[in-house]
Scaffold this motif. Structure first.
Motif, short mmCIF file in Angstrom:
data_model
loop_
_atom_site.label_atom_id
_atom_site.label_comp_id
_atom_site.label_asym_id
_atom_site.label_seq_id
_atom_site.Cartn_x
_atom_site.Cartn_y
_atom_site.Cartn_z
N THR A 194 36.02 21.16 31.02
CA THR A 194 37.07 20.84 31.98
C THR A 194 37.13 21.86 33.11
OG1 THR A 194 38.73 22.14 30.81
CG2 THR A 194 38.47 19.83 30.12
N GLU A 195 37.99 21.58 34.06
CA GLU A 195 38.23 22.53 35.15
C GLU A 195 38.72 23.87 34.58
OE1 GLU A 195 41.06 22.91 39.10
OE2 GLU A 195 40.54 20.91 38.39
N GLN A 196 39.55 23.80 33.54
CA GLN A 196 40.04 25.02 32.87
C GLN A 196 38.87 25.79 32.27
OE1 GLN A 196 43.25 25.73 33.00
NE2 GLN A 196 43.54 27.31 31.49
N GLY A 197 37.92 25.08 31.67
CA GLY A 197 36.73 25.71 31.11
C GLY A 197 35.86 26.34 32.18
N GLU A 198 35.73 25.64 33.30
CA GLU A 198 34.95 26.18 34.42
C GLU A 198 35.59 27.44 34.97
OE1 GLU A 198 34.58 22.87 37.10
OE2 GLU A 198 33.04 21.91 35.87
N LYS A 199 36.91 27.46 35.03
CA LYS A 199 37.62 28.66 35.48
C LYS A 199 37.39 29.82 34.52
CE LYS A 199 41.67 27.02 38.04
NZ LYS A 199 43.12 26.87 38.00
N ALA A 200 37.38 29.51 33.23
CA ALA A 200 37.14 30.55 32.21
C ALA A 200 35.76 31.17 32.40
CB ALA A 200 37.28 29.96 30.81
N ILE A 201 34.75 30.33 32.62
CA ILE A 201 33.39 30.83 32.85
C ILE A 201 33.36 31.73 34.08
CG2 ILE A 201 31.04 30.15 33.48
CD1 ILE A 201 31.56 27.54 31.82
N GLU A 202 33.95 31.24 35.15
CA GLU A 202 33.98 31.99 36.42
C GLU A 202 34.70 33.33 36.25
OE1 GLU A 202 36.30 31.32 40.57
OE2 GLU A 202 35.22 29.57 39.80
N GLN A 203 35.87 33.30 35.61
CA GLN A 203 36.65 34.53 35.41
C GLN A 203 35.89 35.53 34.53
OE1 GLN A 203 40.37 35.45 35.98
NE2 GLN A 203 39.61 34.40 37.79
N PHE A 204 35.27 35.02 33.47
CA PHE A 204 34.54 35.91 32.58
C PHE A 204 33.45 36.65 33.35
CE2 PHE A 204 31.03 36.99 29.81
CZ PHE A 204 31.67 37.76 28.85
N TYR A 205 32.66 35.92 34.14
CA TYR A 205 31.57 36.56 34.87
C TYR A 205 32.08 37.50 35.95
CZ TYR A 205 28.01 34.02 32.36
OH TYR A 205 27.19 33.54 31.37
N LEU A 206 33.21 37.20 36.53
CA LEU A 206 33.82 38.09 37.51
C LEU A 206 34.16 39.43 36.86
CD1 LEU A 206 35.14 38.47 40.39
CD2 LEU A 206 37.25 37.72 39.30
N PHE A 207 34.83 39.37 35.70
CA PHE A 207 35.18 40.60 34.99
C PHE A 207 33.95 41.29 34.40
CE2 PHE A 207 39.45 38.59 34.96
CZ PHE A 207 40.10 39.60 35.65
#
Length: 115
Positions: A85-98
């Motif tokens: 989902t969009e929530q899952g995509e955000k999680a992936i993005e946030q994880f790689y950012l951190f």
């Protein structure tokens, strides 16, 4: 033996909720593989884990979040499918950012180790 020893910082990063670990390298990889294959089963096979383990990880992530990170449909004649989902995509993005910031921190501070 007077050679200089060089040390570096090392570590892993993960995101936790009140319930425990939520996203780390393995869970993010699972989400990415689900995203690419459209299947929890295929993602599990690619990661050499059982379908049950992959399903349990997805369920754990979904339960810890306000909105699900993966939505799946049971198989039928053509098999089931899974969507990140969009929530899952955000999680992936946030994880790689951190993860990127963490790696920068490790590199920057490794030079400060003195024994």
């Amino acid at each position: 033996m007077d050679e200089d020893k060089h040390f570096k910082l090392n570590g892993r990063i993960w995101i936790e909720s009140e319930s425990g670990r939520l996203f780390g390298k393995g869970r993010i990889e699972l989400l990415e593989r689900i995203q690419n294959s459209g299947s929890i089963r295929q993602a599990a096979l690619q990661m050499k884990m059982s379908y049950r383990q992959a399903w349990d990880l997805v369920e754990d992530m979904n339960q810890q979040m306000e909105k699900p990170v993966v939505i799946s449909q049971r198989g039928g004649k053509g098999g089931g499918n899974a969507i990140v989902t969009e929530q899952g995509e955000k999680a992936i993005e946030q994880f790689y950012l951190f993860q990127k910031k963490f790696e920068k921190f490790l590199k920057l501070n490794s030079s400060k180790i003195q024994f």
